[in-house]
Motif scaffolding. Structure first.
Motif, short mmCIF file in Angstrom:
data_model
loop_
_atom_site.label_atom_id
_atom_site.label_comp_id
_atom_site.label_asym_id
_atom_site.label_seq_id
_atom_site.Cartn_x
_atom_site.Cartn_y
_atom_site.Cartn_z
N TYR A 1 0.87 -1.18 0.00
CA TYR A 1 0.00 0.00 0.00
C TYR A 1 0.90 1.22 0.00
N ASP B 1 -1.36 0.19 -8.77
CA ASP B 1 -1.91 -0.79 -9.70
C ASP B 1 -2.01 -0.24 -11.12
N ASP C 1 -10.30 -4.94 -5.09
CA ASP C 1 -9.21 -4.15 -4.52
C ASP C 1 -8.39 -3.53 -5.66
N HIS C 2 -8.13 -2.25 -5.58
CA HIS C 2 -7.31 -1.58 -6.59
C HIS C 2 -6.75 -0.30 -6.00
N SER C 3 -5.46 -0.07 -6.21
CA SER C 3 -4.79 1.13 -5.72
C SER C 3 -4.41 2.02 -6.89
N THR D 1 -7.71 5.81 5.11
CA THR D 1 -8.62 5.79 3.96
C THR D 1 -10.02 6.28 4.32
N ASP E 1 -11.49 -0.03 -4.33
CA ASP E 1 -10.93 0.74 -3.22
C ASP E 1 -9.71 -0.01 -2.71
N ILE E 2 -8.84 0.68 -1.98
CA ILE E 2 -7.68 0.00 -1.40
C ILE E 2 -8.01 -0.62 -0.05
N SER E 3 -9.15 -0.25 0.51
CA SER E 3 -9.51 -0.73 1.85
C SER E 3 -10.47 -1.91 1.77
#
Length: 275
Positions: free
Chosen positions: A23, A202, A196-198, A71, A136-138
């Motif tokens: 992250y 990403d 999940d995606h940052s 977040t 979302d990353i969370s």
């Protein structure tokens, strides 16, 4: 007032989170990150960022606890109703021309923006030919989004926003209320993929006709904003649309040439048609 030692510890904490968990908050606006991590440190009972780092690295619960502070986002359904009304009246006529559609809600938080778009697309007859990607990353935020349960006290504001955004039916058609909460109709999730995606680490995400990423980029520094805009440009089909938050703009981005203003006041842009 921060000290050089505190700044050093903060940098090491962010580097540790990146190295171990992938992250990457190093490109986020530091004033916001520092404020949120100070709150996490104090609420979790640690004296320093170094102690917080030890917790994150060695306790399985540490990362999720810290992510919940890093977040946290305040959202609401049909937030900034003029944005959704503009999508309904100006963007939807263009989207009707496609045989199938992909919509990406980037940084979906607990799902309010996602469900607002699903309801809008349903009312405009486009839901059944659309796939919605909510990222979302969370992991905690994604769980909340997938459940679609919100506090009953928020429904009045949701309803007012929906009506101002051009809603066509009673908002109560989309939820059931019980025990101080409302649960959105599960049919609103039938065309949704949660993932999940940052935006910090990403890669390009599919080929989209609409990307909505609102009130996320205000937490990024300029370099990370440019990275995100590059992802959006590369993820959109020709003539696809990008929607941003009221305080966000492509104006100073190094990818501004990829887009033209479409609905300037509502921060909706269109990818240029050149290949």
């Amino acid at each position: 007032m921060t000290t050089p030692m505190e700044d050093l510890e903060l940098g090491l904490l962010l580097e540790a989170i990146h190295q171990k968990y992938h992250y990457d908050f190093r490109g986020y606006a530091m004033a916001s990150v520092r404020r949120r991590l100070k709150l996490a440190r104090d609420k979790l009972g640690y004296r320093s960022f170094s102690q917080l780092q030890d917790y994150v690295l060695h306790d399985p619960a540490g990362l999720n606890d810290v992510l919940s502070y890093l977040t946290v986002q305040v959202s609401e359904m049909f937030r900034d109703p003029a944005y959704f009304k503009s999508i309904r009246e100006k963007v939807i006529p263009h989207l009707r021309t496609y045989p199938s559609l992909k919509v990406w809600v980037a940084g979906c938080s607990s799902g309010e923006e996602l469900y607002s778009l699903v309801i809008l697309f349903r009312e405009e007859g486009l839901e059944d030919k659309t796939l919605f990607y909510a990222t979302d990353i969370s992991a905690e935020a994604l769980k909340k989004a997938e459940i679609g349960v919100y506090d009953l006290s928020r429904v009045q504001l949701f309803t007012e926003n929906y009506q101002k955004a051009g809603g066509k039916y009673p908002f109560s058609d989309y939820y059931t209320a019980a025990y101080g909460a409302v649960t959105l109709d599960k049919s609103l999730r039938k065309r949704v993929v949660f993932s999940d995606h940052s935006l910090a680490t990403d890669a390009v995400f599919g080929e989209m006709q609409l990307i909505s990423c609102r009130n996320v980029l205000i937490y990024f520094d300029r370099d990370l904003q440019n990275r995100a805009f590059g992802l959006f440009a590369d993820s959109l089909s020709r003539k696809g649309f990008l929607g941003l938050g009221a305080k966000e703009s492509l104006r100073f981005s190094n990818r501004t040439g990829d887009f033209s203003d479409f609905a300037k006041e509502e921060r909706i842009y269109q990818k240029r048609g050149e290949s």
